[in-house]
Scaffold this motif. Sequence first.
Motif, PDB file in Angstrom:
ATOM      1  N   LEU A 222      12.314   7.260  -7.345  1.00 54.72           N
ATOM      2  CA  LEU A 222      12.221   5.869  -7.788  1.00 54.72           C
ATOM      3  C   LEU A 222      10.831   5.555  -8.331  1.00 54.72           C
ATOM      4  CD1 LEU A 222      14.300   3.917  -5.139  1.00 54.72           C
ATOM      5  CD2 LEU A 222      14.724   4.064  -7.594  1.00 54.72           C
ATOM      6  N   SER A 223       9.814   6.122  -7.714  1.00 58.51           N
ATOM      7  CA  SER A 223       8.444   5.898  -8.188  1.00 58.51           C
ATOM      8  C   SER A 223       8.252   6.472  -9.580  1.00 58.51           C
ATOM      9  CB  SER A 223       7.439   6.507  -7.208  1.00 58.51           C
ATOM     10  OG  SER A 223       7.548   5.878  -5.950  1.00 58.51           O
ATOM     11  N   VAL A 224       8.833   7.637  -9.816  1.00 53.34           N
ATOM     12  CA  VAL A 224       8.756   8.250 -11.148  1.00 53.34           C
ATOM     13  C   VAL A 224       9.486   7.373 -12.164  1.00 53.34           C
ATOM     14  CG1 VAL A 224       9.497  10.237 -12.542  1.00 53.34           C
ATOM     15  CG2 VAL A 224       8.463  10.617 -10.293  1.00 53.34           C
TER      16      VAL A 224
ATOM     17  N   ARG B 287       0.832  -1.214   0.000  1.00 53.70           N
ATOM     18  CA  ARG B 287       0.000   0.000   0.000  1.00 53.70           C
ATOM     19  C   ARG B 287       0.864   1.261   0.000  1.00 53.70           C
ATOM     20  NH1 ARG B 287      -3.270  -2.953   3.569  1.00 53.70           N
ATOM     21  NH2 ARG B 287      -2.465  -1.847   5.369  1.00 53.70           N
ATOM     22  N   ILE B 288       1.941   1.257   0.789  1.00 55.24           N
ATOM     23  CA  ILE B 288       2.849   2.406   0.811  1.00 55.24           C
ATOM     24  C   ILE B 288       3.494   2.584  -0.562  1.00 55.24           C
ATOM     25  CG2 ILE B 288       5.014   3.306   1.783  1.00 55.24           C
ATOM     26  CD1 ILE B 288       4.191   1.852   4.429  1.00 55.24           C
ATOM     27  N   SER B 289       3.961   1.480  -1.119  1.00 48.33           N
ATOM     28  CA  SER B 289       4.571   1.514  -2.450  1.00 48.33           C
ATOM     29  C   SER B 289       3.598   2.055  -3.483  1.00 48.33           C
ATOM     30  CB  SER B 289       5.034   0.110  -2.835  1.00 48.33           C
ATOM     31  OG  SER B 289       5.488   0.077  -4.153  1.00 48.33           O
ATOM     32  N   GLN B 290       2.378   1.545  -3.458  1.00 47.28           N
ATOM     33  CA  GLN B 290       1.356   1.985  -4.410  1.00 47.28           C
ATOM     34  C   GLN B 290       1.042   3.469  -4.245  1.00 47.28           C
ATOM     35  OE1 GLN B 290       0.399   0.045  -6.883  1.00 47.28           O
ATOM     36  NE2 GLN B 290      -0.719   1.783  -7.714  1.00 47.28           N
ATOM     37  N   PHE B 291       0.987   3.924  -3.002  1.00 55.00           N
ATOM     38  CA  PHE B 291       0.764   5.344  -2.738  1.00 55.00           C
ATOM     39  C   PHE B 291       1.817   6.192  -3.450  1.00 55.00           C
ATOM     40  CE2 PHE B 291       2.002   9.093  -0.282  1.00 55.00           C
ATOM     41  CZ  PHE B 291       0.806   9.798  -0.261  1.00 55.00           C
TER      42      PHE B 291
ATOM     43  N   TYR C 110       3.724   5.321  -6.007  1.00 54.88           N
ATOM     44  CA  TYR C 110       3.569   5.217  -7.461  1.00 54.88           C
ATOM     45  C   TYR C 110       2.449   6.139  -7.955  1.00 54.88           C
ATOM     46  CZ  TYR C 110       6.689   1.179  -8.058  1.00 54.88           C
ATOM     47  OH  TYR C 110       7.788   0.352  -8.126  1.00 54.88           O
ATOM     48  N   GLU C 111       1.358   6.192  -7.219  1.00 51.53           N
ATOM     49  CA  GLU C 111       0.200   6.995  -7.645  1.00 51.53           C
ATOM     50  C   GLU C 111       0.442   8.498  -7.506  1.00 51.53           C
ATOM     51  OE1 GLU C 111      -3.154   5.604  -5.399  1.00 51.53           O
ATOM     52  OE2 GLU C 111      -3.140   3.634  -6.386  1.00 51.53           O
TER      53      GLU C 111
ATOM     54  N   ASN D 106      10.416   0.741  -5.141  1.00 52.47           N
ATOM     55  CA  ASN D 106      10.396   2.196  -4.979  1.00 52.47           C
ATOM     56  C   ASN D 106      10.502   2.648  -3.527  1.00 52.47           C
ATOM     57  OD1 ASN D 106       7.724   1.225  -4.512  1.00 52.47           O
ATOM     58  ND2 ASN D 106       6.878   3.235  -4.962  1.00 52.47           N
ATOM     59  N   ILE D 107      10.269   1.750  -2.587  1.00 49.76           N
ATOM     60  CA  ILE D 107      10.373   2.157  -1.171  1.00 49.76           C
ATOM     61  C   ILE D 107      11.643   1.619  -0.500  1.00 49.76           C
ATOM     62  CG2 ILE D 107       7.912   2.628  -0.867  1.00 49.76           C
ATOM     63  CD1 ILE D 107       7.670  -0.095   0.531  1.00 49.76           C
ATOM     64  N   ILE D 108      12.571   1.129  -1.308  1.00 44.57           N
ATOM     65  CA  ILE D 108      13.879   0.702  -0.777  1.00 44.57           C
ATOM     66  C   ILE D 108      14.555   1.810   0.039  1.00 44.57           C
ATOM     67  CG2 ILE D 108      16.262   0.205  -1.527  1.00 44.57           C
ATOM     68  CD1 ILE D 108      15.084  -1.719  -3.595  1.00 44.57           C
ATOM     69  N   PRO D 109      14.442   3.085  -0.349  1.00 43.44           N
ATOM     70  CA  PRO D 109      15.120   4.139   0.436  1.00 43.44           C
ATOM     71  C   PRO D 109      14.733   4.171   1.912  1.00 43.44           C
ATOM     72  CG  PRO D 109      14.413   5.026  -1.663  1.00 43.44           C
ATOM     73  CD  PRO D 109      13.835   3.640  -1.559  1.00 43.44           C
ATOM     74  N   PHE D 110      13.575   3.641   2.256  1.00 46.11           N
ATOM     75  CA  PHE D 110      13.169   3.675   3.662  1.00 46.11           C
ATOM     76  C   PHE D 110      13.967   2.702   4.522  1.00 46.11           C
ATOM     77  CE2 PHE D 110       9.450   5.657   1.620  1.00 46.11           C
ATOM     78  CZ  PHE D 110       9.539   6.884   2.264  1.00 46.11           C
ATOM     79  N   LEU D 111      14.649   1.741   3.888  1.00 48.08           N
ATOM     80  CA  LEU D 111      15.585   0.900   4.649  1.00 48.08           C
ATOM     81  C   LEU D 111      16.718   1.767   5.193  1.00 48.08           C
ATOM     82  CD1 LEU D 111      15.909  -2.241   2.332  1.00 48.08           C
ATOM     83  CD2 LEU D 111      14.790  -2.118   4.569  1.00 48.08           C
ATOM     84  N   GLN D 112      17.229   2.658   4.347  1.00 50.85           N
ATOM     85  CA  GLN D 112      18.289   3.570   4.773  1.00 50.85           C
ATOM     86  C   GLN D 112      17.787   4.473   5.896  1.00 50.85           C
ATOM     87  OE1 GLN D 112      19.955   5.983   1.639  1.00 50.85           O
ATOM     88  NE2 GLN D 112      21.266   7.117   3.037  1.00 50.85           N
ATOM     89  N   VAL D 113      16.561   4.942   5.771  1.00 52.91           N
ATOM     90  CA  VAL D 113      15.977   5.817   6.800  1.00 52.91           C
ATOM     91  C   VAL D 113      15.924   5.088   8.141  1.00 52.91           C
ATOM     92  CG1 VAL D 113      13.877   7.028   7.522  1.00 52.91           C
ATOM     93  CG2 VAL D 113      14.638   7.169   5.144  1.00 52.91           C
ATOM     94  N   ILE D 114      15.455   3.843   8.127  1.00 55.22           N
ATOM     95  CA  ILE D 114      15.330   3.075   9.373  1.00 55.22           C
ATOM     96  C   ILE D 114      16.693   2.914  10.042  1.00 55.22           C
ATOM     97  CG2 ILE D 114      14.828   0.775  10.294  1.00 55.22           C
ATOM     98  CD1 ILE D 114      12.526   0.685   8.138  1.00 55.22           C
ATOM     99  N   PHE D 115      17.718   2.539   9.249  1.00 53.27           N
ATOM    100  CA  PHE D 115      19.043   2.357   9.851  1.00 53.27           C
ATOM    101  C   PHE D 115      19.674   3.682  10.248  1.00 53.27           C
ATOM    102  CE2 PHE D 115      18.457  -1.831   8.040  1.00 53.27           C
ATOM    103  CZ  PHE D 115      18.871  -2.613   9.114  1.00 53.27           C
TER     104      PHE D 115
END
Length: 193
Positions: A107-109, A12-16, A18-19, A122-131
């Motif tokens: 990434l979504s674009v 759902r986050i990924s789709q958000f 993308y949209e 497209n939400i791979i960057p949030f792994l960096q945010v978490i760490f």
Amino acid sequence: MHQVKRLNTLKRISQFFYEKSNLKVAILCTAIFCAYLVLVMTRQANGFEIQNSNIKSLGMTFGFSESDIITFFQLRTEKMLSAYINFNLIWDTIFALIYGVMYAVWLSVLLKASARKVGIANIIPFLQVIFDWLENYSIGYLVEQYLINGTITPYIAKLSSYFVMTKWLCSGLTYFTIILGIAFLFVRLLKKK
């Protein structure tokens, strides 16, 4: 059951993203990122940085040892260490969210046309945010501990170093995915011609 719920939440986050993502939003996010970096981060870093120091911030290195941390702390006054805590727990935490959103939008674009193939890439960057957040809070803990009794917990120091290294590896993964997205874009453009 919980894994399915987590996967659905990630979808759902990924789709958000993308949209809602387009070139205008990506450029706006980049402008916010640049403005925050220049106007906030550099100003806040002045409170603890030492001119001509090898290490300006522990989070900017690819890992560190317990002795690196102690040396970093010993070179700074109590006021500078308090500024470093604020930098990590407030300003860098916000910065991580800003760059995470910016990269996710880009990434979504780039991946929108291939969204079915690449899924939640497209939400791979949030792994960096978490760490980055884990790094910020563990370093903040170490600074507070050092200010109280002049020592740090070796286990937390090592854990902080692992968080920093993992953050930078995730950053590399994000850039690799961006390059992949640009390659997909060029392939699509060439196919259209």
